[in-house]
Design a protein around this motif. Structure first.
Motif, PDB file in Angstrom:
ATOM      1  N   ILE A  49     -36.493 -12.630 -23.375  1.00  0.00           N
ATOM      2  CA  ILE A  49     -37.498 -12.900 -22.337  1.00  0.00           C
ATOM      3  C   ILE A  49     -36.963 -12.594 -20.940  1.00  0.00           C
ATOM      4  O   ILE A  49     -37.589 -11.870 -20.166  1.00  0.00           O
ATOM      5  CB  ILE A  49     -37.952 -14.369 -22.410  1.00  0.00           C
ATOM      6  N   THR A  50     -35.792 -13.124 -20.614  1.00  0.00           N
ATOM      7  CA  THR A  50     -35.273 -12.995 -19.248  1.00  0.00           C
ATOM      8  C   THR A  50     -34.828 -11.589 -18.925  1.00  0.00           C
ATOM      9  O   THR A  50     -34.986 -11.128 -17.783  1.00  0.00           O
ATOM     10  CB  THR A  50     -34.095 -13.959 -19.025  1.00  0.00           C
ATOM     11  N   ASN A  51     -34.275 -10.875 -19.893  1.00  0.00           N
ATOM     12  CA  ASN A  51     -33.757  -9.531 -19.619  1.00  0.00           C
ATOM     13  C   ASN A  51     -34.862  -8.499 -19.447  1.00  0.00           C
ATOM     14  O   ASN A  51     -34.597  -7.367 -19.073  1.00  0.00           O
ATOM     15  CB  ASN A  51     -32.815  -9.075 -20.739  1.00  0.00           C
ATOM     16  N   GLU A  52     -36.107  -8.880 -19.770  1.00  0.00           N
ATOM     17  CA  GLU A  52     -37.212  -7.937 -19.616  1.00  0.00           C
ATOM     18  C   GLU A  52     -37.374  -7.482 -18.165  1.00  0.00           C
ATOM     19  O   GLU A  52     -37.787  -6.378 -17.883  1.00  0.00           O
ATOM     20  CB  GLU A  52     -38.518  -8.575 -20.096  1.00  0.00           C
ATOM     21  N   LYS A  53     -37.042  -8.368 -17.223  1.00  0.00           N
ATOM     22  CA  LYS A  53     -37.260  -8.054 -15.807  1.00  0.00           C
ATOM     23  C   LYS A  53     -36.018  -7.481 -15.138  1.00  0.00           C
ATOM     24  O   LYS A  53     -36.054  -7.148 -13.960  1.00  0.00           O
ATOM     25  CB  LYS A  53     -37.700  -9.326 -15.081  1.00  0.00           C
ATOM     26  N   ALA A  54     -34.939  -7.365 -15.887  1.00  0.00           N
ATOM     27  CA  ALA A  54     -33.689  -6.873 -15.305  1.00  0.00           C
ATOM     28  C   ALA A  54     -33.779  -5.381 -15.025  1.00  0.00           C
ATOM     29  O   ALA A  54     -34.310  -4.623 -15.825  1.00  0.00           O
ATOM     30  CB  ALA A  54     -32.536  -7.160 -16.260  1.00  0.00           C
ATOM     31  N   GLN A  55     -33.252  -4.976 -13.906  1.00  0.00           N
ATOM     32  CA  GLN A  55     -33.222  -3.559 -13.542  1.00  0.00           C
ATOM     33  C   GLN A  55     -31.779  -3.059 -13.654  1.00  0.00           C
ATOM     34  O   GLN A  55     -31.055  -2.999 -12.676  1.00  0.00           O
ATOM     35  CB  GLN A  55     -33.768  -3.371 -12.120  1.00  0.00           C
ATOM     36  N   GLU A  56     -31.376  -2.745 -14.851  1.00  0.00           N
ATOM     37  CA  GLU A  56     -30.012  -2.305 -15.095  1.00  0.00           C
ATOM     38  C   GLU A  56     -30.030  -0.921 -15.713  1.00  0.00           C
ATOM     39  O   GLU A  56     -31.087  -0.349 -15.982  1.00  0.00           O
ATOM     40  CB  GLU A  56     -29.290  -3.331 -15.982  1.00  0.00           C
ATOM     41  N   SER A  57     -28.839  -0.365 -15.962  1.00  0.00           N
ATOM     42  CA  SER A  57     -28.764   0.991 -16.486  1.00  0.00           C
ATOM     43  C   SER A  57     -29.313   1.055 -17.898  1.00  0.00           C
ATOM     44  O   SER A  57     -29.072   0.180 -18.718  1.00  0.00           O
ATOM     45  CB  SER A  57     -27.313   1.467 -16.474  1.00  0.00           C
ATOM     46  N   VAL A 116     -24.050  -0.438 -27.260  1.00  0.00           N
ATOM     47  CA  VAL A 116     -24.188  -0.498 -25.806  1.00  0.00           C
ATOM     48  C   VAL A 116     -22.838  -0.268 -25.129  1.00  0.00           C
ATOM     49  O   VAL A 116     -22.741   0.431 -24.117  1.00  0.00           O
ATOM     50  CB  VAL A 116     -24.785  -1.854 -25.373  1.00  0.00           C
ATOM     51  N   LYS A 117     -21.789  -0.828 -25.680  1.00  0.00           N
ATOM     52  CA  LYS A 117     -20.455  -0.718 -25.067  1.00  0.00           C
ATOM     53  C   LYS A 117     -19.958   0.725 -25.044  1.00  0.00           C
ATOM     54  O   LYS A 117     -19.330   1.162 -24.067  1.00  0.00           O
ATOM     55  CB  LYS A 117     -19.453  -1.595 -25.821  1.00  0.00           C
ATOM     56  N   TYR A 118     -20.228   1.483 -26.100  1.00  0.00           N
ATOM     57  CA  TYR A 118     -19.662   2.832 -26.212  1.00  0.00           C
ATOM     58  C   TYR A 118     -20.702   3.946 -26.045  1.00  0.00           C
ATOM     59  O   TYR A 118     -20.430   5.088 -26.407  1.00  0.00           O
ATOM     60  CB  TYR A 118     -18.952   2.990 -27.560  1.00  0.00           C
ATOM     61  N   ARG A 119     -21.861   3.644 -25.492  1.00  0.00           N
ATOM     62  CA  ARG A 119     -22.865   4.688 -25.291  1.00  0.00           C
ATOM     63  C   ARG A 119     -22.392   5.652 -24.208  1.00  0.00           C
ATOM     64  O   ARG A 119     -21.577   5.304 -23.340  1.00  0.00           O
ATOM     65  CB  ARG A 119     -24.197   4.062 -24.900  1.00  0.00           C
ATOM     66  N   ARG A 305     -31.899  -1.117 -21.164  1.00  0.00           N
ATOM     67  CA  ARG A 305     -31.485  -1.360 -19.796  1.00  0.00           C
ATOM     68  C   ARG A 305     -30.727  -2.683 -19.725  1.00  0.00           C
ATOM     69  O   ARG A 305     -31.315  -3.750 -19.559  1.00  0.00           O
ATOM     70  CB  ARG A 305     -32.716  -1.392 -18.871  1.00  0.00           C
ATOM     71  N   THR A 306     -29.432  -2.615 -19.861  1.00  0.00           N
ATOM     72  CA  THR A 306     -28.581  -3.792 -19.781  1.00  0.00           C
ATOM     73  C   THR A 306     -27.151  -3.375 -19.502  1.00  0.00           C
ATOM     74  O   THR A 306     -26.746  -2.263 -19.847  1.00  0.00           O
ATOM     75  CB  THR A 306     -28.620  -4.625 -21.087  1.00  0.00           C
ATOM     76  N   ASN A 307     -26.407  -4.258 -18.863  1.00  0.00           N
ATOM     77  CA  ASN A 307     -24.980  -4.018 -18.648  1.00  0.00           C
ATOM     78  C   ASN A 307     -24.128  -4.976 -19.476  1.00  0.00           C
ATOM     79  O   ASN A 307     -22.918  -5.023 -19.317  1.00  0.00           O
ATOM     80  CB  ASN A 307     -24.643  -4.199 -17.151  1.00  0.00           C
ATOM     81  N   GLU A 308     -24.784  -5.750 -20.353  1.00  0.00           N
ATOM     82  CA  GLU A 308     -24.092  -6.723 -21.185  1.00  0.00           C
ATOM     83  C   GLU A 308     -24.267  -6.374 -22.656  1.00  0.00           C
ATOM     84  O   GLU A 308     -25.311  -6.659 -23.248  1.00  0.00           O
ATOM     85  CB  GLU A 308     -24.624  -8.136 -20.921  1.00  0.00           C
ATOM     86  N   PRO A 309     -23.260  -5.752 -23.281  1.00  0.00           N
ATOM     87  CA  PRO A 309     -23.365  -5.392 -24.702  1.00  0.00           C
ATOM     88  C   PRO A 309     -23.693  -6.579 -25.595  1.00  0.00           C
ATOM     89  O   PRO A 309     -24.524  -6.468 -26.509  1.00  0.00           O
ATOM     90  CB  PRO A 309     -21.977  -4.824 -25.020  1.00  0.00           C
ATOM     91  N   ALA A 310     -23.072  -7.733 -25.337  1.00  0.00           N
ATOM     92  CA  ALA A 310     -23.297  -8.908 -26.185  1.00  0.00           C
ATOM     93  C   ALA A 310     -24.731  -9.420 -26.050  1.00  0.00           C
ATOM     94  O   ALA A 310     -25.313  -9.904 -27.036  1.00  0.00           O
ATOM     95  CB  ALA A 310     -22.311 -10.014 -25.833  1.00  0.00           C
ATOM     96  N   ALA A 311     -25.296  -9.333 -24.857  1.00  0.00           N
ATOM     97  CA  ALA A 311     -26.674  -9.791 -24.645  1.00  0.00           C
ATOM     98  C   ALA A 311     -27.638  -8.985 -25.510  1.00  0.00           C
ATOM     99  O   ALA A 311     -28.547  -9.541 -26.137  1.00  0.00           O
ATOM    100  CB  ALA A 311     -27.049  -9.672 -23.170  1.00  0.00           C
ATOM    101  N   GLN A 312     -27.437  -7.664 -25.563  1.00  0.00           N
ATOM    102  CA  GLN A 312     -28.310  -6.844 -26.394  1.00  0.00           C
ATOM    103  C   GLN A 312     -28.033  -7.060 -27.873  1.00  0.00           C
ATOM    104  O   GLN A 312     -28.951  -6.983 -28.693  1.00  0.00           O
ATOM    105  CB  GLN A 312     -28.152  -5.360 -26.046  1.00  0.00           C
ATOM    106  N   GLY A 313     -26.778  -7.345 -28.214  1.00  0.00           N
ATOM    107  CA  GLY A 313     -26.470  -7.661 -29.606  1.00  0.00           C
ATOM    108  C   GLY A 313     -27.262  -8.862 -30.081  1.00  0.00           C
ATOM    109  O   GLY A 313     -27.790  -8.872 -31.207  1.00  0.00           O
ATOM    110  N   LEU A 314     -27.373  -9.880 -29.232  1.00  0.00           N
ATOM    111  CA  LEU A 314     -28.131 -11.086 -29.571  1.00  0.00           C
ATOM    112  C   LEU A 314     -29.615 -10.771 -29.745  1.00  0.00           C
ATOM    113  O   LEU A 314     -30.262 -11.250 -30.678  1.00  0.00           O
ATOM    114  CB  LEU A 314     -27.943 -12.150 -28.487  1.00  0.00           C
ATOM    115  N   VAL A 315     -30.163  -9.964 -28.838  1.00  0.00           N
ATOM    116  CA  VAL A 315     -31.578  -9.600 -28.944  1.00  0.00           C
ATOM    117  C   VAL A 315     -31.829  -8.794 -30.208  1.00  0.00           C
ATOM    118  O   VAL A 315     -32.792  -9.042 -30.945  1.00  0.00           O
ATOM    119  CB  VAL A 315     -32.027  -8.804 -27.701  1.00  0.00           C
ATOM    120  N   SER A 316     -30.961  -7.839 -30.488  1.00  0.00           N
ATOM    121  CA  SER A 316     -31.150  -6.964 -31.646  1.00  0.00           C
ATOM    122  C   SER A 316     -31.076  -7.713 -32.962  1.00  0.00           C
ATOM    123  O   SER A 316     -31.759  -7.364 -33.927  1.00  0.00           O
ATOM    124  CB  SER A 316     -30.097  -5.847 -31.635  1.00  0.00           C
TER     125      SER A 316
END
Length: 465
Positions: A49-57, A116-119, A305-316
């Motif tokens: 929910i919260t990362n939806e509004k993040a403007q990251e790479s 995400v870490k190695y993209r 769009r995230t700079n936190e690999p672990a955050a996306q791991g949790l979402v995925s």
């Protein structure tokens, strides 16, 4: 003869070693991450929910990435695959399907974190990532051959199995089951008699797929964000109604599932064999459905769009929870409760009969509801797997756009011919390439497990957890 050969290859690929590897890697990562998939499930939902509004790479939002990944997983595996597993392996296959998914959630978290870490960023600015990238850049260039093995298997899986043949075959089968179950309106096509419902639905879906694929990832994720949530809620609601109207039978169904899972109802001396069949079919169909450990979801996760690999791991990892722990379990329970797994039916006909027997509607209404769900799910799966397989081809060819465009046309052709493949051959081919994809990816997860643990600790420390 070809089907016999395919069956032997499938038995070899999905033998005890691979099943054990998938389960053990899941258990290994669950232990190393200290049950993260259970302890931090609320954090995963909050990140979505919260990362939806993040403007990251990145190229797409976490929700769009999850929907793209779910578009490739919620499909015939949940409706036809579960039924096929129960017919071949008995009700116990559902137990092993869910067990593999629970530990597989840690695997899904791990592989998407690594993605995400190695993209890497391509020359034109778009992102490329997935197992082939974290194998090469995380493990070193000496392992690049393993990344290419994964990419080749992923390419073939998309083109010849999970992405095209199984999905369009399931769609046309469901349409045919509803509009012309007795095959009264047929035409000779490719030397065999086919119902007009198969021909017409196949053509319509092929055209729709072609129109969406022209738009690339943005259009695929856009379609997925609309169709996947709506149809998932619709399907879960319908299946929940079956369970509600037959709630008194749920305890007995669970008992049958557990007893079958351990071969307790088999004749003397056959318990171990019955159990192994249940494990094989359950794990294979479960991996087909949720793709944990397969290495496909990381390809979508890499573009987030995230700079936190672990955050996306949790979402995925929520994808595995939604796909198998919830949807596949509900489908399997509905089939066991209505007893349609052992009455001589196969494929979508099993789930269709379960809906007809379990829902308080006219049979035609229940069949139509299931058909619509299956068509939408399988359609989005075709789109998602085109994206996955194109990324594998991009890695193999160094990003040659003319090759990728030619492949896209070939992919559409495979969608067109999918309805005319036999059901058993279609699923066997899909199983084989799924297994071949999993091996390189699982090796990479184990060898990079220290990186995964370190990234996780660092991220959780930031969250004061």
């Amino acid at each position: 003869m070809p089907e016999i050969l395919l069956k032997r290859i499938d038995d070899l690929v999905w033998g005890v070693p691979l099943i054990a590897l998938i389960l053990l890697v899941g258990v290994f990562m669950t232990i190393r991450l200290r049950g993260l998939q259970v302890r931090h499930l609320p954090l995963a939902v909050r990140n979505l929910i919260t990362n939806e509004k993040a403007q990251e790479s990145g190229e797409v939002t976490p929700f769009a990435s999850l929907c793209t990944a779910l578009s490739a997983t919620i499909g015939t595996g949940n409706i036809v695959g579960v039924a096929t597993a129960l017919v071949a392996g008995g009700p116990g296959a559902l137990f092993w399907m869910v067990a593999a998914a629970i530990v597989g959630t840690a695997t899904k978290y791990s592989e998407c974190l690594l993605a995400v870490k190695y993209r890497v960023m391509a020359k034109d600015g778009h992102i490329v990532g997935g197992p082939f990238c974290y194998i090469e850049h995380g493990m070193g260039r000496n392992w690049k051959w393993l990344g290419k093995c994964f990419a080749f298997s992923g390419l073939c899986a998309g083109l010849l199995g999970i992405g095209t043949f199984t999905q369009i075959n399931g769609i046309t089968g469901a349409v045919n089951q509803f509009f012309d179950p007795q095959n009264q309106c047929t035409v000779n096509f490719f030397g065999r008699e086919y119902s007009w419902s198969v021909i017409i639905s196949g053509l319509v879906l092929t055209v729709c797929v072609a129109l969406v694929l022209i738009g690339g990832l943005q259009r695929i994720s856009g379609v997925a964000q609309v169709l996947v949530p709506f149809m998932a809620v619709t399907y879960v609601t319908a299946t929940a109604l079956i369970l509600v109207f037959h709630y008194k039978q749920i305890p007995a169904a669970l008992t049958v599932i557990v007893r079958s899972a351990f071969g307790l109802d088999a004749a003397a001396g056959g318990a171990l064999g019955a159990m192994m069949i249940a494990v094989q079919k359950g794990v294979a169909r479960g991996v087909f459905s949720n793709e944990a450990g397969l290495g496909s979801a990381p390809i979508a996760a890499a573009a987030v769009r995230t700079n936190e690999p672990a955050a996306q791991g949790l979402v995925s990892m929520l994808g595995t929870v939604i796909d198998t722990v919830i949807i596949c379990t509900m489908t399997g329970l509905a089939i066991v409760i209505t007893g349609t797994w052992n009455i001589g039916l196969d494929g979508v006909a099993v789930t269709t009969r379960a809906f007809q027997a379990g829902l308080p509607f006219e049979p035609e209404v229940s069949s139509f509801l299931l058909m619509v769900c299956l068509v939408c799910f399988a359609f989005t799966t075709i789109l998602g797997w085109n994206y996955y397989s194109e990324k594998c081809l991009e890695y193999l060819t160094g990003g040659r756009r003319h090759v990728i465009k030619a492949y896209r046309r070939l992919y559409i052709i495979c969608v067109f011919i999918g309805p005319f493949m036999t059901v058993s051959a279609v699923w066997t081919i899909a199983d084989i390439f799924n297994g071949l994809m999993a091996v390189p990816n699982l090796i990479a997860i184990v060898l990079l497990s220290s990186v995964i643990v370190a990234e996780t600790k660092q991220y959780l420390a930031k969250q004061n957890l």
